[in-house]
Design an enzyme around this catalytic site. Sequence first.
Site, PDB file in Angstrom:
ATOM      1  N   LYS A 264      12.118  76.201  49.851  1.00 22.09           N
ATOM      2  CA  LYS A 264      12.537  76.443  48.378  1.00 22.09           C
ATOM      3  C   LYS A 264      10.837  76.212  47.705  1.00 22.09           C
ATOM      4  O   LYS A 264      11.673  75.471  46.344  1.00 22.09           O
ATOM      5  CB  LYS A 264      13.002  74.517  48.040  1.00 22.09           C
TER       6      LYS A 264
ATOM      7  N   LYS B 220       9.015  74.110  47.159  1.00 27.38           N
ATOM      8  CA  LYS B 220       8.834  72.512  47.067  1.00 27.38           C
ATOM      9  C   LYS B 220       7.550  71.988  47.304  1.00 27.38           C
ATOM     10  O   LYS B 220       7.705  72.206  48.791  1.00 27.38           O
ATOM     11  CB  LYS B 220       9.940  71.983  47.057  1.00 27.38           C
TER      12      LYS B 220
HETATM   13  N1  C2G Z   1      20.283  65.029  41.135  1.00 27.09           N
HETATM   14  C1  C2G Z   1      21.022  65.054  39.520  1.00 27.09           C
HETATM   15  N2  C2G Z   1      19.887  64.824  38.481  1.00 27.09           N
HETATM   16  C2  C2G Z   1      18.432  64.720  38.087  1.00 27.09           C
HETATM   17  C3  C2G Z   1      18.199  65.635  39.389  1.00 27.09           C
HETATM   18  C4  C2G Z   1      18.408  66.021  41.041  1.00 27.09           C
HETATM   19  O1  C2G Z   1      21.627  64.922  39.947  1.00 27.09           O
HETATM   20  N3  C2G Z   1      18.608  64.408  37.345  1.00 27.09           N
HETATM   21  C5  C2G Z   1      20.680  65.799  42.204  1.00 27.09           C
HETATM   22  C6  C2G Z   1      20.297  67.597  42.679  1.00 27.09           C
HETATM   23  O2  C2G Z   1      20.934  67.678  41.456  1.00 27.09           O
HETATM   24  C7  C2G Z   1      20.593  67.466  44.313  1.00 27.09           C
HETATM   25  C8  C2G Z   1      20.094  66.151  44.562  1.00 27.09           C
HETATM   26  O3  C2G Z   1      19.408  65.247  43.317  1.00 27.09           O
HETATM   27  O4  C2G Z   1      21.810  67.059  44.168  1.00 27.09           O
HETATM   28  C9  C2G Z   1      18.496  65.933  45.355  1.00 27.09           C
HETATM   29  O5  C2G Z   1      18.006  66.930  44.340  1.00 27.09           O
HETATM   30  P1  C2G Z   1      16.195  67.554  44.236  1.00 27.09           P
HETATM   31  O6  C2G Z   1      16.262  66.489  45.095  1.00 27.09           O
HETATM   32  O7  C2G Z   1      15.773  68.326  43.328  1.00 27.09           O
HETATM   33  O8  C2G Z   1      17.254  68.478  45.371  1.00 27.09           O
HETATM   34  P2  C2G Z   1      17.786  70.001  45.697  1.00 27.09           P
HETATM   35  O9  C2G Z   1      15.913  71.308  45.401  1.00 27.09           O
HETATM   36  O10 C2G Z   1      18.679  70.486  44.944  1.00 27.09           O
HETATM   37  O11 C2G Z   1      18.167  70.545  47.165  1.00 27.09           O
HETATM   38  O12 C2G Z   1      20.769  72.842  50.604  1.00 27.09           O
HETATM   39  C10 C2G Z   1      20.729  71.974  48.843  1.00 27.09           C
HETATM   40  C11 C2G Z   1      18.983  71.471  48.884  1.00 27.09           C
HETATM   41  O13 C2G Z   1      18.285  71.088  49.966  1.00 27.09           O
HETATM   42  C12 C2G Z   1      19.413  70.754  47.520  1.00 27.09           C
END
Ligand code: C2G
Length: 134
Positions: A44, A46
């Site tokens: 990803k 990341k």
């Molecule tokens: N999130 C949120 N508000 C934020 C930041 C994140 O609601 N300000 C939510 C994201 O939408 C996600 C969850 O928190 O549902 C985790 O966010 P991340 O750790 O950034 O994960 P992500 O990279 O979106 O990974 O297969 C799906 C992926 O693994 C999702």
Amino acid sequence: MKRVITYGTFDLFHIGHLNILKRARALGDYLVVAVSTDEFNLGKHKQCIYPYSHRAKIVEAIRFVDKVIPETSWEQKLDDIKAHSIDIFVIGHDWAGKFDFLKKYCEVVYLPRTESISTSSIKNTVQNGKSISE
Ligand code: C2G
């Protein structure tokens, strides 16, 4: 017994992560969280600050999280939904539409993200010697 699942990296755990986990759990009675492994995160693009074991333990310690599993591939969601008898798949609205293919197997809910907080904004804030506002 409604079983919910959600997926994410959850690095530098913050209020946006807490909010979506709390709201996901509130849609049912049991919440499974699939936390992205370090290897999966490389896919990803990341680079996490916290290693998987820390991120998984922090999420696991949250009162309304019932189970944590590793997220190792994009393709595992359907298997997870079957293996954990999931009724509802939840993820942030930034993913809207991306997981509609799961609608044949469970409810798919995209929740609004928490405004003005993200792992990258936290990194920038720390680098600038500032702090996160309420
Ligand atoms: N999130 C949120 N508000 C934020 C930041 C994140 O609601 N300000 C939510 C994201 O939408 C996600 C969850 O928190 O549902 C985790 O966010 P991340 O750790 O950034 O994960 P992500 O990279 O979106 O990974 O297969 C799906 C992926 O693994 C999702």
